[in-house]
Each structure stands twice: as C-alpha cells, then as structure tokens.
Write an enzyme that holds these catalytic residues in place. Structure first.
Site, PDB file in Angstrom:
ATOM      1  N   TYR A 141       0.828  -1.202   0.000  1.00 53.43           N
ATOM      2  CA  TYR A 141       0.000   0.000   0.000  1.00 53.43           C
ATOM      3  C   TYR A 141       0.875   1.269   0.000  1.00 53.43           C
ATOM      4  O   TYR A 141       2.091   1.200  -0.041  1.00 53.43           O
ATOM      5  CB  TYR A 141      -0.997  -0.046   1.161  1.00 53.43           C
ATOM      6  CG  TYR A 141      -1.848  -1.302   1.096  1.00 53.43           C
ATOM      7  CD1 TYR A 141      -2.522  -1.608  -0.085  1.00 53.43           C
ATOM      8  CD2 TYR A 141      -1.917  -2.194   2.152  1.00 53.43           C
ATOM      9  CE1 TYR A 141      -3.267  -2.776  -0.190  1.00 53.43           C
ATOM     10  CE2 TYR A 141      -2.658  -3.364   2.044  1.00 53.43           C
ATOM     11  CZ  TYR A 141      -3.328  -3.658   0.870  1.00 53.43           C
ATOM     12  OH  TYR A 141      -4.048  -4.816   0.753  1.00 53.43           O
TER      13      TYR A 141
ATOM     14  N   ARG B  29       3.302  -0.741  11.401  1.00 53.73           N
ATOM     15  CA  ARG B  29       3.238  -2.137  10.968  1.00 53.73           C
ATOM     16  C   ARG B  29       4.013  -2.346   9.681  1.00 53.73           C
ATOM     17  O   ARG B  29       3.801  -1.628   8.702  1.00 53.73           O
ATOM     18  CB  ARG B  29       1.795  -2.574  10.738  1.00 53.73           C
ATOM     19  CG  ARG B  29       1.745  -4.021  10.281  1.00 53.73           C
ATOM     20  CD  ARG B  29       0.394  -4.628  10.441  1.00 53.73           C
ATOM     21  NE  ARG B  29       0.518  -5.829  11.231  1.00 53.73           N
ATOM     22  CZ  ARG B  29       0.024  -7.014  10.854  1.00 53.73           C
ATOM     23  NH1 ARG B  29      -0.658  -7.130   9.742  1.00 53.73           N
ATOM     24  NH2 ARG B  29       0.183  -8.081  11.597  1.00 53.73           N
TER      25      ARG B  29
HETATM   26  C1  FMN Z   1      -8.990 -11.642   6.123  1.00 48.79           C
HETATM   27  C2  FMN Z   1      -7.689 -10.945   6.407  1.00 48.79           C
HETATM   28  C3  FMN Z   1      -7.616  -9.565   6.245  1.00 48.79           C
HETATM   29  C4  FMN Z   1      -6.423  -8.886   6.554  1.00 48.79           C
HETATM   30  N1  FMN Z   1      -6.401  -7.514   6.479  1.00 48.79           N
HETATM   31  C5  FMN Z   1      -5.315  -6.842   6.938  1.00 48.79           C
HETATM   32  C6  FMN Z   1      -5.348  -5.423   7.071  1.00 48.79           C
HETATM   33  O1  FMN Z   1      -6.342  -4.731   6.780  1.00 48.79           O
HETATM   34  N2  FMN Z   1      -4.230  -4.817   7.544  1.00 48.79           N
HETATM   35  C7  FMN Z   1      -3.098  -5.530   7.900  1.00 48.79           C
HETATM   36  O2  FMN Z   1      -2.103  -4.938   8.324  1.00 48.79           O
HETATM   37  N3  FMN Z   1      -3.063  -6.873   7.794  1.00 48.79           N
HETATM   38  C8  FMN Z   1      -4.139  -7.541   7.359  1.00 48.79           C
HETATM   39  N4  FMN Z   1      -4.130  -8.916   7.352  1.00 48.79           N
HETATM   40  C9  FMN Z   1      -2.963  -9.654   7.880  1.00 48.79           C
HETATM   41  C10 FMN Z   1      -3.189 -10.041   9.352  1.00 48.79           C
HETATM   42  O3  FMN Z   1      -3.226  -8.877  10.185  1.00 48.79           O
HETATM   43  C11 FMN Z   1      -2.060 -10.965   9.879  1.00 48.79           C
HETATM   44  O4  FMN Z   1      -0.830 -10.313   9.730  1.00 48.79           O
HETATM   45  C12 FMN Z   1      -2.016 -12.290   9.140  1.00 48.79           C
HETATM   46  O5  FMN Z   1      -3.302 -12.896   9.088  1.00 48.79           O
HETATM   47  C13 FMN Z   1      -1.032 -13.246   9.805  1.00 48.79           C
HETATM   48  O6  FMN Z   1      -1.381 -13.494  11.152  1.00 48.79           O
HETATM   49  P1  FMN Z   1      -2.105 -14.879  11.546  1.00 48.79           P
HETATM   50  O7  FMN Z   1      -1.179 -15.990  11.086  1.00 48.79           O
HETATM   51  O8  FMN Z   1      -2.236 -14.842  13.046  1.00 48.79           O
HETATM   52  O9  FMN Z   1      -3.407 -14.912  10.841  1.00 48.79           O
HETATM   53  C14 FMN Z   1      -5.288  -9.615   6.995  1.00 48.79           C
HETATM   54  C15 FMN Z   1      -5.368 -11.002   7.117  1.00 48.79           C
HETATM   55  C16 FMN Z   1      -6.556 -11.668   6.853  1.00 48.79           C
HETATM   56  C17 FMN Z   1      -6.617 -13.167   7.049  1.00 48.79           C
END
Ligand code: FMN
Length: 357
Positions: free
Chosen positions: A180, A227
C-alpha cells in the site's frame, strides 16, 4: 503460558494482557463507508485481547482501494467508530485504528466517482482486485503525486489520527506493508521519483517518517504504532535492497518514541525481517504471523516480543484469549465468508466460554 496473561505497557497503551488482535479487512462497511452495528458487535466480541487493531481504515476517499472498506475521515464514520471504541472499552479492552491508504492498489470501480488513485509514481500495479460489479479485474494506473501534494496526503493521515482520538480510540497504527501507499514510497519498483521523496533509501523512507511525525505530533508519538513486513512482495511490490531500506527506516523511526513496531515475521531470500528488526529497532515490539499459543508464550518468555498478535485465529474464535487460557481447542472459520457483506461469517462465531460461565 501465564506470561501471556500479564499486563504490558506499549507507549501510552496499557494492555491487560499480551494478546493483540491484528488488523483484518472484512469489507462490511455501510453507506458512506461507515462502520455499522455489526462492527460494534464484532469488535466487542473480541475485546478479550489486550489490544485490538481495527481493520484497515482509509484516511481519505483517495485511500480507498477495495470494496466496502470503512473510512475515518467523515463525521458519520467518526460517530460509528465511537460506538465501537465504547463497546471495546466497556469490556476492558483497548483499540487502535489501523490507517491504510491503498495508493495504487485500487480500482476506480471501488471508489467514489470524484476520488483519484494516487501513488509515488504512475506505475500500474500488475495484479487483479475484486469489485462487486465486475468480479476480479485489472487495477487502474495511478496518477503520480506532485511534490507539493505530498504534505496534503500527510495531512490526511494527521487528521485521521485526530479523528481516531475524537472517536475515543486509543491510538493509530500505520499500515506500512502489503504494497500500500507507505510501502509504495519505500520500494524501488514503485517509487521512481526524482524529488526528495525518491531515489536513495534516505529519500524513500521520508514519506513514512513524515507521516509518523505528523500523527505523533497530533496525538502523541506514544499512541502511534508502525506495521511492516520487510521483503513482502504482495501487490506487485519489490525493493532492490529491503535490508538497507528497512534498516534505515527502523533506525529513524526508533528515534520518534512510537508506541510499538508490529512485525509480520517472514524470511525472504533477500532478508530475514525478524533479524533485521532486532538489529535496528529500539522500542516495544509486537510479533505476528502464524503463531500458536506455545510459540507466542515462548516469544514473550524469552523477551523476543513484548506482545504477540493473532489474525485469523480471532475470526472463528472471538474468545481466543479465554480459549488459550483454558486450553479449549480452537475453531476454524468459513473462508468463503471472509469478505462477504452481512453478519454471517462475521459475528456468528460462538464463544466457547459462554457455555462455561
Ligand atoms: C482476512 C484478512 C484480512 C487482513 N487484512 C489486513 C489489514 O487490513 N491490515 C493488515 O495490516 N493486515 C491484514 N491482514 C494480515 C493479518 O493482520 C495478519 O498479519 C495475518 O493474518 C497473519 O497473522 P495470523 O497468522 O495470526 O493470521 C489480513 C489477514 C486476513 C486473514
């Protein structure tokens, strides 16, 4: 696992436990890109986390790239987020707004008619994006921001941070990953500028540093998080030397006294981004990506992280913190309903602990 249930202070944020719910876009905004009662319920259900980071919110109409994402620039949006913040606070949690400006990762179809697609350089993102009316389509070419316009975009972030506080949120997190706008300034394939925002690593980090400074001056640097995921190439983004770019970014951002750095830990051919962050970042550290409860506990126990964040596990387990505390098995989630409008797949995952109360 008891170390995960101890309080921790991240800048001005006093978390009652080490669990952070990381930002997840869920594409359920109402008319005018406002949060709805569904958002109030969704975040309230998950307020067992020490800190919730909202889904990415556009700081301006130009920041919108995907369909049905909420903003934080209009009075109606601020009113909606106030209800969310009140609900989370009533449950004893904290909440920060993730500010996400998509820049060139956009389709005109997903935006208001009069809003532009802007980026550091006029280079189209060679990837597809979902639209409600046409399904997956090519992204549109952005217009390059002029040097004079950049302070205006920085001003949008500053105002969005003020709006988040006006809504009663505890702070903001800058989304500087996933291709982004902030990452478009950092990366060599998307930033071909010849002014002081492009070229050398010193120049490419300038936009991000100035955004962080502007938001910090407005609401306090200790309420601003950052982040990142150095090396990530999602959305057609590529940096020739992420170790140099992010090493410098971490050095400079460390001087600002931010609330935290939130790292999506990944190892890429060009960079082990965890080692890089450990070498250059001075300050509070939230670790993310594919953590289990045991891995998270070990990260806090060993001092590798001050807090740990979970994304996907929070979708199907609104009471994730209680489940880990009690050793209750985790549920999955319905991936087909991740981004669909309405309550299904959003607020209808039951809390296991309800039956234990
Ligand atoms: C459905 C979905 C939407 C996400 N949207 C964002 C977001 O808007 N901003 C962001 O920084 N990361 C976003 N992510 C990444 C998550 O914050 C996270 O870094 C990622 O799922 C890995 O963590 P986890 O293994 O615990 O799921 C998204 C992930 C998922 C699954």
């Amino acid at each position: 696992m008891e170390e995960l249930f101890t309080p921790v202070r991240l800048g001005a944020l006093e978390l009652r436990n080490r669990f952070v719910m990381s930002a997840m876009t869920r594409s359920r905004a109402g008319a005018g890109d406002t949060p709805t009662d569904l958002h109030v319920e969704y975040y309230r259900q998950r307020a067992g986390a020490g800190l919730i980071v909202t889904e990415g919110l556009q700081p301006s109409p130009a920041g919108k790239g995907y369909c049905r994402t909420p903003g934080i620039y209009s009075p109606g949006q601020v009113d909606g987020w106030r209800k969310v913040a009140q609900a989370v606070h009533a449950e004893g949690g904290l909440i920060v707004a993730q500010l996400m400006h998509c820049g060139r990762v956009a389709s005109r179809i997903n935006k208001d008619d009069d809003s532009e697609i802007v980026a550091p350089s006029a280079i189209r993102c060679n990837a597809k994006i979902f639209t409600d009316t046409m399904g997956l389509i090519d992204m549109d070419e952005p217009r390059a921001l002029s040097t004079e316009e950049i302070p205006l975009v920085i001003g949008e972030f500053r105002q969005a941070a003020l709006n988040a506080r006006e809504a009663g949120m505890d702070g903001v997190e800058l989304h500087c990953s996933s291709g982004y706008l902030p990452m478009q300034f950092l990366s060599s394939n998307t930033n071909r500028r010849a002014d002081r925002y492009g070229g050398s690593a010193e120049n490419r980090i300038r936009f991000v540093i100035e955004v962080l400074q502007a938001m910090g001056e407005a609401i306090g640097h200790d309420r601003v998080g950052l982040r990142v995921c150095p090396g990530f190439e999602y959305n057609d983004i590529h940096d020739e030397n992420p170790a140099e770019t992010y090493g410098l970014l971490f050095d400079e951002a460390s001087k600002l006294g931010l609330a935290y750095l939130h790292l999506v830990r990944r190892t890429f051919p060009k960079v082990d981004n965890y080692l890089l962050a450990k070498q250059h970042w001075v300050g509070n550290f939230i670790l993310n990506n594919e953590l289990t409860g045991e891995m998270a506990a070990e990260a806090v126990r060993s001092g590798s992280a001050d807090a740990v964040s979970f994304g996907r596990p929070f979708i199907g387990n609104p009471d994730l913190v209680e489940r880990l505390r009690r050793g209750i098995p985790l549920s999955g989630y319905d991936a087909a309903r991740t981004y669909t409008p309405g309550p299904a797949g959003f607020i209808d995952y039951p809390a296991a602990t309800w039956s234990l109360k």
